[in-house]
Write a protein that holds these residues in place. Structure first.
Motif, mmCIF file in Angstrom:
data_model
loop_
_atom_site.group_PDB
_atom_site.id
_atom_site.type_symbol
_atom_site.label_atom_id
_atom_site.label_comp_id
_atom_site.label_asym_id
_atom_site.label_seq_id
_atom_site.Cartn_x
_atom_site.Cartn_y
_atom_site.Cartn_z
ATOM 1 N N PHE A 246 0.812 -1.216 0.000
ATOM 2 C CA PHE A 246 0.000 0.000 0.000
ATOM 3 C C PHE A 246 0.848 1.269 0.000
ATOM 4 C CE2 PHE A 246 -2.989 -3.152 1.600
ATOM 5 C CZ PHE A 246 -4.118 -2.848 0.862
ATOM 6 N N ASP A 247 1.950 1.283 0.744
ATOM 7 C CA ASP A 247 2.773 2.487 0.873
ATOM 8 C C ASP A 247 4.069 2.303 0.095
ATOM 9 O OD1 ASP A 247 4.149 4.755 1.557
ATOM 10 O OD2 ASP A 247 4.289 4.300 3.699
ATOM 11 N N THR A 248 4.172 2.937 -1.054
ATOM 12 C CA THR A 248 5.396 2.858 -1.858
ATOM 13 C C THR A 248 6.054 4.230 -1.985
ATOM 14 O OG1 THR A 248 4.131 3.148 -3.904
ATOM 15 C CG2 THR A 248 4.530 0.888 -3.160
ATOM 16 N N SER A 249 5.811 5.099 -1.000
ATOM 17 C CA SER A 249 6.411 6.433 -1.012
ATOM 18 C C SER A 249 7.912 6.335 -0.788
ATOM 19 C CB SER A 249 5.775 7.305 0.064
ATOM 20 O OG SER A 249 6.034 6.779 1.358
ATOM 21 N N ALA A 250 8.592 7.436 -0.975
ATOM 22 C CA ALA A 250 10.052 7.454 -0.919
ATOM 23 C C ALA A 250 10.592 7.051 0.444
ATOM 24 C CB ALA A 250 10.561 8.851 -1.287
ATOM 25 N N PHE A 251 9.811 7.237 1.515
ATOM 26 C CA PHE A 251 10.298 6.949 2.864
ATOM 27 C C PHE A 251 9.874 5.571 3.352
ATOM 28 C CE2 PHE A 251 9.977 11.580 2.581
ATOM 29 C CZ PHE A 251 11.275 11.937 2.906
ATOM 30 N N SER A 252 9.197 4.799 2.515
ATOM 31 C CA SER A 252 8.744 3.467 2.898
ATOM 32 C C SER A 252 9.791 2.416 2.541
ATOM 33 C CB SER A 252 7.432 3.140 2.189
ATOM 34 O OG SER A 252 7.093 1.780 2.349
ATOM 35 N N LEU A 253 9.848 1.328 3.334
ATOM 36 C CA LEU A 253 10.712 0.208 2.974
ATOM 37 C C LEU A 253 10.308 -0.395 1.630
ATOM 38 C CD1 LEU A 253 11.129 -1.719 6.360
ATOM 39 C CD2 LEU A 253 12.876 -0.443 5.124
ATOM 40 N N ALA A 254 9.066 -0.204 1.250
ATOM 41 C CA ALA A 254 8.577 -0.718 -0.030
ATOM 42 C C ALA A 254 8.590 0.339 -1.119
ATOM 43 C CB ALA A 254 7.159 -1.269 0.142
ATOM 44 N N ALA A 255 9.419 1.364 -0.973
ATOM 45 C CA ALA A 255 9.482 2.432 -1.981
ATOM 46 C C ALA A 255 9.740 1.851 -3.362
ATOM 47 C CB ALA A 255 10.581 3.428 -1.612
ATOM 48 N N GLY A 256 8.840 2.156 -4.298
ATOM 49 C CA GLY A 256 8.996 1.665 -5.663
ATOM 50 C C GLY A 256 8.615 0.218 -5.869
ATOM 51 N N ASP A 257 8.146 -0.466 -4.816
ATOM 52 C CA ASP A 257 7.796 -1.880 -4.906
ATOM 53 C C ASP A 257 6.288 -2.056 -4.706
ATOM 54 O OD1 ASP A 257 10.410 -2.571 -5.280
ATOM 55 O OD2 ASP A 257 10.794 -3.061 -3.191
ATOM 56 N N ARG A 258 5.514 -1.799 -5.740
ATOM 57 C CA ARG A 258 4.067 -1.913 -5.613
ATOM 58 C C ARG A 258 3.632 -3.357 -5.478
ATOM 59 N NH1 ARG A 258 0.669 1.265 -3.547
ATOM 60 N NH2 ARG A 258 1.300 3.015 -4.870
ATOM 61 N N GLY A 259 4.284 -4.264 -6.192
ATOM 62 C CA GLY A 259 3.917 -5.666 -6.074
ATOM 63 C C GLY A 259 4.187 -6.449 -7.339
ATOM 64 N N TYR A 260 3.717 -7.700 -7.368
ATOM 65 C CA TYR A 260 3.917 -8.562 -8.523
ATOM 66 C C TYR A 260 2.882 -9.676 -8.510
ATOM 67 C CZ TYR A 260 6.229 -11.631 -5.134
ATOM 68 O OH TYR A 260 6.505 -12.422 -4.046
ATOM 69 N N PHE A 261 2.807 -10.416 -9.638
ATOM 70 C CA PHE A 261 1.970 -11.609 -9.711
ATOM 71 C C PHE A 261 2.727 -12.669 -10.503
ATOM 72 C CE2 PHE A 261 -1.525 -14.401 -10.956
ATOM 73 C CZ PHE A 261 -2.247 -14.454 -9.764
ATOM 74 N N ARG A 262 2.676 -13.920 -10.015
ATOM 75 C CA ARG A 262 3.361 -15.030 -10.656
ATOM 76 C C ARG A 262 2.373 -16.143 -10.944
ATOM 77 N NH1 ARG A 262 7.913 -13.812 -6.565
ATOM 78 N NH2 ARG A 262 9.171 -12.393 -7.822
ATOM 79 N N MET A 263 2.640 -16.900 -12.000
ATOM 80 C CA MET A 263 1.780 -18.019 -12.387
ATOM 81 C C MET A 263 2.635 -19.235 -12.720
ATOM 82 S SD MET A 263 -1.171 -16.187 -14.728
ATOM 83 C CE MET A 263 -2.076 -17.750 -14.826
ATOM 84 N N GLY A 264 2.043 -20.413 -12.518
ATOM 85 C CA GLY A 264 2.780 -21.634 -12.811
ATOM 86 C C GLY A 264 1.910 -22.860 -12.640
ATOM 87 N N GLY A 265 2.556 -23.999 -12.337
ATOM 88 C CA GLY A 265 1.850 -25.257 -12.212
ATOM 89 C C GLY A 265 2.291 -26.034 -10.991
ATOM 90 N N LEU A 266 1.446 -27.004 -10.592
ATOM 91 C CA LEU A 266 1.687 -27.813 -9.395
ATOM 92 C C LEU A 266 1.460 -29.279 -9.715
ATOM 93 C CD1 LEU A 266 0.497 -27.171 -5.768
ATOM 94 C CD2 LEU A 266 -0.114 -29.323 -6.891
ATOM 95 N N ILE A 267 2.315 -30.132 -9.154
ATOM 96 C CA ILE A 267 2.113 -31.576 -9.190
ATOM 97 C C ILE A 267 2.244 -32.106 -7.765
ATOM 98 C CG2 ILE A 267 2.888 -31.886 -11.569
ATOM 99 C CD1 ILE A 267 5.571 -32.858 -10.456
ATOM 100 N N GLY A 268 1.532 -33.185 -7.466
ATOM 101 C CA GLY A 268 1.618 -33.775 -6.141
ATOM 102 C C GLY A 268 1.372 -35.262 -6.200
ATOM 103 N N TYR A 269 1.736 -35.950 -5.106
ATOM 104 C CA TYR A 269 1.517 -37.393 -5.021
ATOM 105 C C TYR A 269 1.242 -37.763 -3.576
ATOM 106 C CZ TYR A 269 1.911 -42.385 -5.891
ATOM 107 O OH TYR A 269 1.641 -43.730 -6.004
ATOM 108 N N ASP A 270 0.228 -38.604 -3.375
ATOM 109 C CA ASP A 270 -0.162 -39.081 -2.052
ATOM 110 C C ASP A 270 0.484 -40.437 -1.805
ATOM 111 O OD1 ASP A 270 -1.338 -39.875 0.274
ATOM 112 O OD2 ASP A 270 -3.398 -39.775 -0.462
ATOM 113 N N PHE A 271 1.463 -40.471 -0.891
ATOM 114 C CA PHE A 271 2.151 -41.714 -0.561
ATOM 115 C C PHE A 271 1.450 -42.497 0.556
ATOM 116 C CE2 PHE A 271 5.472 -39.318 -2.681
ATOM 117 C CZ PHE A 271 6.129 -40.293 -3.421
ATOM 118 N N GLY A 272 0.357 -41.975 1.058
ATOM 119 C CA GLY A 272 -0.339 -42.628 2.154
ATOM 120 C C GLY A 272 -0.003 -41.990 3.485
#
Length: 320
Positions: A246-272
């Motif tokens: 939310f706060d990307t002002s010059a004095f914030s730790l997140a200055a210039g870092d508004r955010g991101y989104f990533r996409m991909g795939g998942l695999i899994g296996y049930d061993f019991g």
């Protein structure tokens, strides 16, 4: 879907770093709840899960890993029909230098404040569930700030994780559909800070600016999305996750870092006795100084105790 596939609440943190600064973001790692049906209540019992993520950054002097061990107690308490589940997790962050030579960055590890919290999860019927989460990362108790050091011993930057100068208060809401072997889950997580925050003890490192605080810390939101299907013991599907500061002002730790989104795939296996999941994702949208990255994840889920005999638990297992 077996009941241990419903294990919920892996909690942690990740971030991108260069040799001289950290890119602050939510303490809860974006994507760490992918693959978990966090809206569905767990059967009564005790569950353990461990999630590890490795982030390869396109820019910067280090790659990052996070290990997230979680213990979940799904209690017999069901006030107003919602199961109470208690969580504890002590995450650890690792940084791995990408360059050799005297000015490369040494590998390091950082303790995140232990997370304690709870989930109130409701079975709405017809394989739909919804849950509410609340808790805190106790960074003031046992969280580290992190200091980057070059291979030649020279100071390179601190704090690595300025957001750990404050306890992190975490709130979440999730919804899941778990019928016919599907896991369709959306999970929204908020991190709120006592900003500005200051590390206790010590002071600034002479000649290297403000390493002590106070630091302006941005509140943030994460969205984790899962759409997978079980085929016998195998699981496969698509995932996506992102974060917003939310706060990307010059004095914030997140200055210039508004955010991101990533996409991909998942695999899994049930061993019991246990279930494994692996998933990977790549940045598809980014508004951060850290740029794009690729992440690989691995998770083990194991039920440790259930008061219900296995034979009697079969209807519950088939339900999911």
């Amino acid at each position: 879907m077996t009941k241990n596939w419903l294990a919920t609440g892996a909690l942690a943190l990740t971030m991108g770093m260069t040799a001289t600064a950290s890119y602050a973001q939510t303490t809860t790692v974006p994507g760490e709840q992918v693959g978990l049906a966090t809206g569905a209540p767990l059967p009564e019992g005790i569950y353990a899960l461990n999630t590890f993520v490795y982030r390869s950054n396109d820019v910067g002097a280090v790659d990052v890993g996070v290990n997230i061990p979680v213990l979940v107690w799904s209690t017999p308490l069901v006030p107003l029909g919602g199961r109470i589940e208690l969580l504890v997790a002590p995450p650890t962050v690792f940084a791995f230098g990408k360059r050799g030579g005297p000015t490369g960055i040494k590998d390091l590890s950082i303790n995140v404040g232990t997370f304690v919290g709870g989930i109130w999860a409701f079975d709405l019927g017809n394989n739909f569930g919804v849950s509410l989460l609340g808790g805190a990362y106790l960074n003031d108790l046992n969280g580290d700030r992190g200091v980057l050091v070059q291979n030649n011993g020279a100071f390179a930057g601190a704090p690595v994780l300025g957001q750990l100068s404050s306890n992190t208060y975490r709130f979440g809401v999730a919804g899941s559909y778990t019928g016919d072997g599907y896991n369709l889950t959306a999970n929204l997580t908020a991190n709120v800070y006592d900003s500005p925050g200051r590390f206790s003890g010590g002071g600034n490192t002479v000649g290297f600016g403000n390493t002590f605080g106070p630091f302006n810390i941005s509140d943030s939101l994460n969205l984790d999305l899962t759409a997978t299907k079980k085929f016998g013991k195998f699981e496969i599907g698509a995932i996506g996750y992102g974060t917003y500061n939310f706060d990307t002002s010059a004095f914030s730790l997140a200055a210039g870092d508004r955010g991101y989104f990533r996409m991909g795939g998942l695999i899994g296996y049930d061993f019991g006795p246990f279930t494994v999941q692996a998933y990977g994702a790549r940045t598809v949208a980014s508004a951060t100084r850290a740029g794009e990255a690729t992440e690989g994840w691995f998770r083990i889920i194991a039920p440790l105790y259930s008061p219900t005999p296995v034979a009697a638990a079969a209807p519950i297992i088939r339900k999911y």
